[in-house]
Design a protein around this motif. Structure first.
Motif, PDB file in Angstrom:
ATOM      1  N   UNK A   1       4.506 -25.058  64.745  1.00 31.20           N
ATOM      2  CA  UNK A   1       3.616 -26.139  65.203  1.00 31.20           C
ATOM      3  C   UNK A   1       3.499 -27.226  64.133  1.00 31.20           C
ATOM      4  N   UNK A   2       3.549 -28.468  64.603  1.00 32.24           N
ATOM      5  CA  UNK A   2       3.476 -29.597  63.680  1.00 32.24           C
ATOM      6  C   UNK A   2       2.085 -30.213  63.610  1.00 32.24           C
ATOM      7  N   UNK A   3       1.175 -29.726  64.392  1.00 27.82           N
ATOM      8  CA  UNK A   3      -0.201 -30.226  64.386  1.00 27.82           C
ATOM      9  C   UNK A   3      -1.114 -29.094  64.820  1.00 27.82           C
ATOM     10  N   UNK A   4      -2.413 -29.291  64.587  1.00 29.29           N
ATOM     11  CA  UNK A   4      -3.355 -28.249  65.019  1.00 29.29           C
ATOM     12  C   UNK A   4      -3.387 -28.132  66.532  1.00 29.29           C
ATOM     13  N   UNK A   5      -3.175 -29.249  67.234  1.00 30.25           N
ATOM     14  CA  UNK A   5      -3.124 -29.159  68.703  1.00 30.25           C
ATOM     15  C   UNK A   5      -1.983 -28.254  69.140  1.00 30.25           C
ATOM     16  N   UNK A   6      -0.825 -28.427  68.501  1.00 30.13           N
ATOM     17  CA  UNK A   6       0.312 -27.560  68.843  1.00 30.13           C
ATOM     18  C   UNK A   6       0.032 -26.113  68.438  1.00 30.13           C
ATOM     19  N   UNK A   7      -0.682 -25.941  67.327  1.00 32.15           N
ATOM     20  CA  UNK A   7      -1.025 -24.586  66.894  1.00 32.15           C
ATOM     21  C   UNK A   7      -1.911 -23.899  67.921  1.00 32.15           C
ATOM     22  N   UNK A   8      -2.946 -24.602  68.372  1.00 31.26           N
ATOM     23  CA  UNK A   8      -3.851 -23.999  69.360  1.00 31.26           C
ATOM     24  C   UNK A   8      -3.124 -23.696  70.675  1.00 31.26           C
ATOM     25  N   UNK A   9      -2.196 -24.572  71.054  1.00 28.29           N
ATOM     26  CA  UNK A   9      -1.414 -24.324  72.263  1.00 28.29           C
ATOM     27  C   UNK A   9      -0.546 -23.081  72.082  1.00 28.29           C
ATOM     28  N   UNK A  10       0.054 -22.952  70.899  1.00 23.53           N
ATOM     29  CA  UNK A  10       0.887 -21.775  70.625  1.00 23.53           C
ATOM     30  C   UNK A  10       0.039 -20.500  70.608  1.00 23.53           C
ATOM     31  N   UNK A  11      -1.183 -20.583  70.108  1.00 18.36           N
ATOM     32  CA  UNK A  11      -2.080 -19.428  70.110  1.00 18.36           C
ATOM     33  C   UNK A  11      -2.433 -19.017  71.540  1.00 18.36           C
ATOM     34  N   UNK A  12      -2.658 -20.018  72.383  1.00 17.74           N
ATOM     35  CA  UNK A  12      -2.967 -19.707  73.794  1.00 17.74           C
ATOM     36  C   UNK A  12      -1.777 -19.041  74.471  1.00 17.74           C
ATOM     37  N   UNK A  13      -0.579 -19.539  74.197  1.00 16.10           N
ATOM     38  CA  UNK A  13       0.616 -18.946  74.803  1.00 16.10           C
ATOM     39  C   UNK A  13       0.827 -17.519  74.306  1.00 16.10           C
ATOM     40  N   UNK A  14       0.587 -17.296  73.025  1.00 17.87           N
ATOM     41  CA  UNK A  14       0.768 -15.951  72.477  1.00 17.87           C
ATOM     42  C   UNK A  14      -0.256 -14.973  73.049  1.00 17.87           C
ATOM     43  N   UNK A  15      -1.413 -15.488  73.358  1.00 15.39           N
ATOM     44  CA  UNK A  15      -2.466 -14.639  73.915  1.00 15.39           C
ATOM     45  C   UNK A  15      -2.082 -14.101  75.286  1.00 15.39           C
ATOM     46  N   UNK A  16      -1.171 -14.788  75.971  1.00 17.90           N
ATOM     47  CA  UNK A  16      -0.738 -14.327  77.290  1.00 17.90           C
ATOM     48  C   UNK A  16       0.355 -13.269  77.204  1.00 17.90           C
ATOM     49  N   UNK A  17       0.907 -13.072  76.000  1.00 21.79           N
ATOM     50  CA  UNK A  17       1.968 -12.077  75.849  1.00 21.79           C
ATOM     51  C   UNK A  17       1.382 -10.666  75.800  1.00 21.79           C
ATOM     52  N   UNK A  18       2.165  -9.678  76.234  1.00 22.00           N
ATOM     53  CA  UNK A  18       1.697  -8.292  76.092  1.00 22.00           C
ATOM     54  C   UNK A  18       1.695  -7.894  74.618  1.00 22.00           C
ATOM     55  N   UNK A  19       0.846  -6.941  74.279  1.00 22.18           N
ATOM     56  CA  UNK A  19       0.796  -6.478  72.899  1.00 22.18           C
ATOM     57  C   UNK A  19       2.095  -5.763  72.554  1.00 22.18           C
ATOM     58  N   UNK A  20       2.552  -5.998  71.338  1.00 24.84           N
ATOM     59  CA  UNK A  20       3.815  -5.409  70.904  1.00 24.84           C
ATOM     60  C   UNK A  20       4.413  -6.264  69.808  1.00 24.84           C
ATOM     61  N   UNK A  21       5.656  -5.946  69.408  1.00 22.81           N
ATOM     62  CA  UNK A  21       6.244  -6.616  68.250  1.00 22.81           C
ATOM     63  C   UNK A  21       6.396  -8.111  68.437  1.00 22.81           C
ATOM     64  N   UNK A  22       6.784  -8.544  69.636  1.00 23.65           N
ATOM     65  CA  UNK A  22       6.972  -9.985  69.840  1.00 23.65           C
ATOM     66  C   UNK A  22       5.671 -10.744  69.599  1.00 23.65           C
ATOM     67  N   UNK A  23       4.580 -10.252  70.172  1.00 22.32           N
ATOM     68  CA  UNK A  23       3.295 -10.921  69.992  1.00 22.32           C
ATOM     69  C   UNK A  23       2.841 -10.847  68.533  1.00 22.32           C
ATOM     70  N   UNK A  24       3.049  -9.707  67.896  1.00 27.66           N
ATOM     71  CA  UNK A  24       2.598  -9.546  66.510  1.00 27.66           C
ATOM     72  C   UNK A  24       3.372 -10.459  65.566  1.00 27.66           C
ATOM     73  N   UNK A  25       4.697 -10.493  65.696  1.00 27.04           N
ATOM     74  CA  UNK A  25       5.509 -11.349  64.817  1.00 27.04           C
ATOM     75  C   UNK A  25       5.149 -12.811  65.016  1.00 27.04           C
ATOM     76  N   UNK A  26       4.938 -13.217  66.274  1.00 26.48           N
ATOM     77  CA  UNK A  26       4.551 -14.605  66.540  1.00 26.48           C
ATOM     78  C   UNK A  26       3.196 -14.915  65.907  1.00 26.48           C
ATOM     79  N   UNK A  27       2.261 -13.972  65.985  1.00 24.81           N
ATOM     80  CA  UNK A  27       0.941 -14.176  65.374  1.00 24.81           C
ATOM     81  C   UNK A  27       1.066 -14.324  63.865  1.00 24.81           C
ATOM     82  N   UNK A  28       1.942 -13.534  63.246  1.00 25.15           N
ATOM     83  CA  UNK A  28       2.149 -13.664  61.792  1.00 25.15           C
ATOM     84  C   UNK A  28       2.702 -15.047  61.450  1.00 25.15           C
ATOM     85  N   UNK A  29       3.629 -15.522  62.255  1.00 25.92           N
ATOM     86  CA  UNK A  29       4.205 -16.853  62.009  1.00 25.92           C
ATOM     87  C   UNK A  29       3.163 -17.947  62.200  1.00 25.92           C
TER      88      UNK A  29
END
Length: 994
Positions: A5-33
């Motif tokens: 994300x290049x801005x906080x708006x993009x960050x919040x959008x990415x957080x919302x998208x990640x929240x829709x993912x099922x729990x597991x490695x993909x969601x966890x790695x994305x959260x770390x990033x």
């Protein structure tokens, strides 16, 4: 994550998208990033949100070691910049003190003193913040229970306090209370406590799945087995393949092991194989492994320790080997926890679970009930089954297979000449003997050379392949047998084998045509030509073969008649009936002259089929009744089940389902007297399912369908089996047995050939489609949507079947709309509309477009009106196309339904005058209902909505009441009193409000 994300708006959008993912490695790695990205912004609130998302991913992804580290950073930020935490963030922070306490308990390397220190800090923080201490006392109780201390006081200190805003949800607390009662030995009180959760009155993200897993065995002990069965199906689906619910998944395996469902337990273990590696919580892993050991211990005790089992990746496992590995690892984990806690609690609890005796011999959990023998690899029997005496055997009587090899060979051939079903057991035994390295062929003139015996075995194998419609294999095997017969100096046997190969080859044509996508009419024409040619070749073969025994000549005559029977069945051409009758008459005369009862029966059966194929069902029934009389008096008795099965199918054609049901039931009863494979019992059960449905007995039909599928699978007819399972699943869904449907399909979809993509893709797609619909009915919207979207993408390439793509893409669009993803819904609907141009589906598309419009207007109000109206515009074009094509809707008129939906959509968007105008149009299109008008309900609903818009939203109550009174009068006078009741009720409410 493709780009940071290049801005906080993009960050919040990415957080919302990640929240829709099922729990597991993909969601966890994305959260770390996303935490790394948030650290680059000078916005502490963004970092707080990213850290909260990361801790949630660790918590529900079963990574307890990392959760406390993230929380420590959050706590530091709170201490340094408390103003960053608004009321919602502050609430989340204090809530997660409990998460950390839970995580620390799960790691045996964390000293007990550290756990107590954390609880002391939690209490201090809560007191400083002026928060109630009930959550603290709950964590104190859970630590005492974990360690194995006396929990009496700790429980009272927690349970005696009132709930606070930071208390666990009601469903989670109910589970904790019930588990406490369970550990104190009061199972009855535990089940009473659990009742609101088990009944679905209280739930959360992990409930009722967690409660169900612990309640299963107490329910069985209390005799509530049907409830346990139903909850197992629903609860397992809520926790499977979820690392954070590994213990709960394990308890379902344990439940299977202790209720006689060991085979299902192994199946579920295979589905959850990933948990061996994915569960990072030592405590969760201990619970899971203990349950796995309960299952494996039971399977090994039953004598199946050599069965394959799904275990740790990297090697193949047997039940016994995996059990030893699991036992060692679980013992080590239990010892580590006990060492940390200074008790033997975890070792003792583990031993108690492993020592528990089975609660039931068997409890039928799913529609697809299988035993351990069903999942065992096929092994040829070391001892041959008994076979009947060659001479005039009585039904059901049997004799031992001769010990003498020459006698066995002669017996097999004698029984085979008669067409006796017990010949198969002899051939099976002989095949085992001949395949053995130390086989020595007897030097006996009565037996003949080894080449002849090998030819016999090939011919018998070919016949089996033909029974499974594997015509190419059958033809090749028959040709190979013919060559060996020639080598053995048996030209008559060779001729019969080549005749069988000719008929099998003619039946390969439909398979090749289907694979090439040839039209049905062309396929039928090609098959008819192949069978005509095959018959001519059979006649020529018969004429040039001399020296045949009567039974051999009768077989060639039977092949000739069968070829013409198949030709008539394919072509349905009356001109093909007379040649068939002539061949059947020749066969019957020859068989009668030589006293070949089996071939006499075959000829009479073919004569009956000829009448049926030409549409003379009464004559066919008369013929088959005469044949049944003959079979009952003269035999062969093993032809009775098949003949009764045909009679049952003829009764379908005559519309007598009761008679069909009786015939098919009797056929199955008689089939039980003969070895498996003598009669196509899978088809009989399928036909009986049809009879039950026609008689209005769907539950019986469901049982018969599943039985048909099981038998077909055992027989090796896998496509037939999967088709039967598909029908059973669809019927199950129609009966409202959603969880049964999902469980059945999950089991079938796990079959190796389906999982490997070796089964016809359309059949697999049908199974997946039914499962997706069942998931939707079971309110698992996320899983249903994912499956529909995947199927829509796959079916887009079905150029030969655009109608199916229309259906799938349209249903996927509606599901996406229900999830609020209207952009993706629009894309899916555009795919459906494009396919509709090739295969019109007016009503389904209109229904889906109107539903999407309603959903968008309902969810988005005025902001969604434009897009909702675009869906309705498409529905309008569909209605115009249908009208131009002369299409008559089976249900509601497309035009009136469209006008009504315009009314609803505008009402949701607050455009009330437009809504009323649209509803007036719908009413005008419908016209006032007359007596026996099936549109009265639709008309009344339109009036009701118009009155609500007019009286409530436009505040013209008098006009609305005038409308309602006139409608009630019209409906009542035309006899539609039931439809008038909602209008009368609405009028009363309007009058009360004015």
């Amino acid at each position: 994550m493709p780009t940071a994300p290049q801005s906080t708006d993009e960050l919040y959008q990415a957080l919302r998208e990640n929240d829709r993912r099922p729990y597991g490695r993909t969601r966890t790695v994305t959260a770390e990033e996303l935490v790394e990205a948030a650290e680059r912004f000078e916005d502490p609130a963004a970092l707080v949100h990213a850290l909260l998302e990361l801790q949630e991913a660790y918590n529900y992804g079963s990574e307890p070691r990392k959760s406390p580290v993230v929380f420590a950073r959050l706590l530091t930020l709170f201490d340094e910049q408390p103003d960053v935490f608004d009321e919602r963030l502050r609430h989340m922070l204090f809530w997660r003190f409990k998460w950390v306490a839970h995580a620390l308990r799960q790691i045996p390397e964390i000293p007990l003193t550290s756990l107590r220190q954390w609880l002391a800090q939690m209490r201090e923080r809560y007191e400083t913040a002026g928060l109630g201490l009930q959550p603290y006392y709950q964590q104190a109780y859970q630590l005492a229970a974990h360690v194995g201390e006396d929990t009496t006081l700790a429980y009272e200190l927690w349970a005696g306090r009132g709930r606070t805003r930071l208390s666990d949800c009601e469903a989670c607390e109910i589970c904790e209370h019930a588990r406490h009662h369970l550990t104190t030995g009061d199972a009855e009180r535990a089940l009473r406590t659990w009742e609101p959760v088990l009944a679905g009155k209280a739930s959360c993200q992990e409930e009722p799945a967690r409660s169900i897993s612990y309640a299963l065995l107490p329910l069985v002990q209390a005799g509530r087995t049907e409830q346990a069965r139903e909850l197992h199906l629903a609860g397992y689906r809520g926790c499977r393949r979820n690392p954070s619910m590994a213990q709960e998944t394990g308890r379902h395996l344990e439940f299977c092991a202790l209720t006689g469902n060991e085979a299902r337990g192994l199946e579920l273990l295979a589905e959850n194989r990933g948990l061996f590696d994915e569960v990072d919580s030592p405590l969760d892993l201990l619970g899971f492994l203990t349950a796995v050991e309960v299952l494996l211990q039971r399977v090994e005790f039953l004598g199946h320790g050599d069965l394959p089992a799904a275990g740790y990746p990297g090697r193949t496992w047997t039940v016994a080997a995996l059990r030893a590995e699991v036992r060692a690892r679980a013992d080590d984990l239990a010892a580590r926890f006990d060492s940390r806690n200074g008790t033997t609690a975890h070792t003792d609890r583990r031993r108690a679970r492993l020592d528990r005796a089975p609660l039931l011999d068997t409890l039928e959990l799913t529609l697809r009930t299988r035993g351990l023998d069903d999942v065992a690899p096929a092994v040829a029997p070391a001892v041959a089954p008994a076979v009947a005496q060659a001479a005039a055997p009585a039904v059901g009587t049997a004799a031992e297979v001769p010990d003498s090899l020459p006698e066995l060979i002669v017996r097999a051939r004698t029984l085979d000449e008669q067409g006796h079903p017990d010949a198969r057991a002899c051939w099976t035994r002989l095949r085992d003997l001949v395949d053995a390295d130390d086989y020595t062929h007897p030097e006996d003139p009565a037996v003949g050379p080894l080449a002849r015996l090998r030819a016999d075995l090939l011919a018998e194998e070919a016949n089996r392949a033909g029974e499974k419609d594997e015509f190419a294999d059958a033809a090749a095997l028959h040709e190979e047998a013919a060559a060996l017969y020639d080598a053995a100096g048996r030209p008559a046997d060779a001729a019969v084998a080549r005749g069988c190969a000719l008929l099998a080859t003619a039946q390969i044509a439909p398979e090749d045509a289907a694979a090439a996508g040839t039209r049905d009419a062309d396929t039928a024409e090609a098959t008819t030509a192949e069978l005509t040619a095959a018959h001519a070749s059979l006649v020529a073969l018969h004429e040039r073969t001399s020296g045949m025994a009567p039974f051999q000549e009768a077989r060639l005559l039977r092949l000739r008649a069968t070829a013409l029977g198949l030709r008539l069945q394919t072509s349905r051409n009356e001109e093909h009936a007379e040649p068939l009758r002539a061949e059947v008459a020749a066969l019957h005369a020859f068989a009668t002259r030589h006293g070949l009862d089996g071939q006499i029966s075959g000829a009479l059966l073919l004569r009956c089929s000829t009448f049926a194929l030409t549409g003379d069902l009464p004559a066919a029934v008369a013929e088959i009744d005469a044949l049944l009389d003959r079979l009952r008096t003269q035999g062969p008795a093993w032809h009775l089940p098949r003949t009764l099965g045909l009679r049952g199918r003829l009764q379908f054609g005559l519309g007598d389902a009761e008679a069909a049901h009786a015939d098919l039931t009797e056929s199955l009863r008689l089939a039980a007297d003969w070895p498996a494979g003598t009669v196509d019992t899978a088809r009989l059960h399928g036909d009986l399912a049809e009879a039950a449905m026609r008689l209005g007995r769907p539950e019986e039909a469901l049982r018969q369908l599943t039985r048909s599928a099981e038998l077909a699978l055992r027989h090796g007819s896998r496509t037939d089996a999967f088709c039967a399972y598909s029908g059973a699943a669809q019927l199950c869904l129609e009966l409202g047995r959603v969880e049964d449907c999902i469980a059945l399909l999950d089991s079938v979809m796990a079959e190796p050939d389906i999982a490997a993509g070796e089964v016809d893709d359309r059949l697999t797609a049908q199974l997946r489609l039914t499962r997706a619909r069942a998931l939707r009915a079971g309110e698992d919207l996320k899983a249903a949507t994912a499956e529909f979207v995947a199927l829509a993408a796959e079916s887009a390439g079905w150029d030969d079947d655009p109608a199916s793509h229309v259906m799938i893409a349209a249903e996927a669009a509606v599901l996406l709309g229900e999830s609020g993803e209207f952009g993706r819904a629009r894309q899916a609907m555009d795919q459906a509309l494009a396919a509709h141009d090739k295969a019109p589906s007016y009503e389904q598309l209109s229904n889906c477009l109107r539903e999407l419009a309603r959903l968008q207007a309902q969810q988005q109000g005025p902001d969604g009106l434009a897009d909702a109206l675009a869906f309705l515009d498409d529905a309008g074009r569909i209605a115009d196309e249908a009208r131009a094509a002369g299409h008559r809707a089976q249900g509601r008129s497309l035009d009136t339904a469209l006008a009504y939906e315009h009314g609803r959509v505008h009402a949701h968007a607050g455009e009330y005058e437009a809504a009323l105008a649209a509803l007036e149009k719908a009413l005008a299109l419908l016209g006032e209902p007359a007596q026996d008008d099936d549109r009265a309900g639709e008309w009344a609903e339109c009036v009701r909505l118009a009155a609500i818009v007019e009286g409530h939203y436009l505040e013209r109550a008098a006009d609305a009441l005038t409308r309602l009174d006139a409608a009630v009068s019209q409906l009542t006078s035309s006899g539609h009193t039931e439809e008038a009741e909602p209008l009368t009720s609405l009028a009363a409410r309007l009058r009360d409000a004015t």
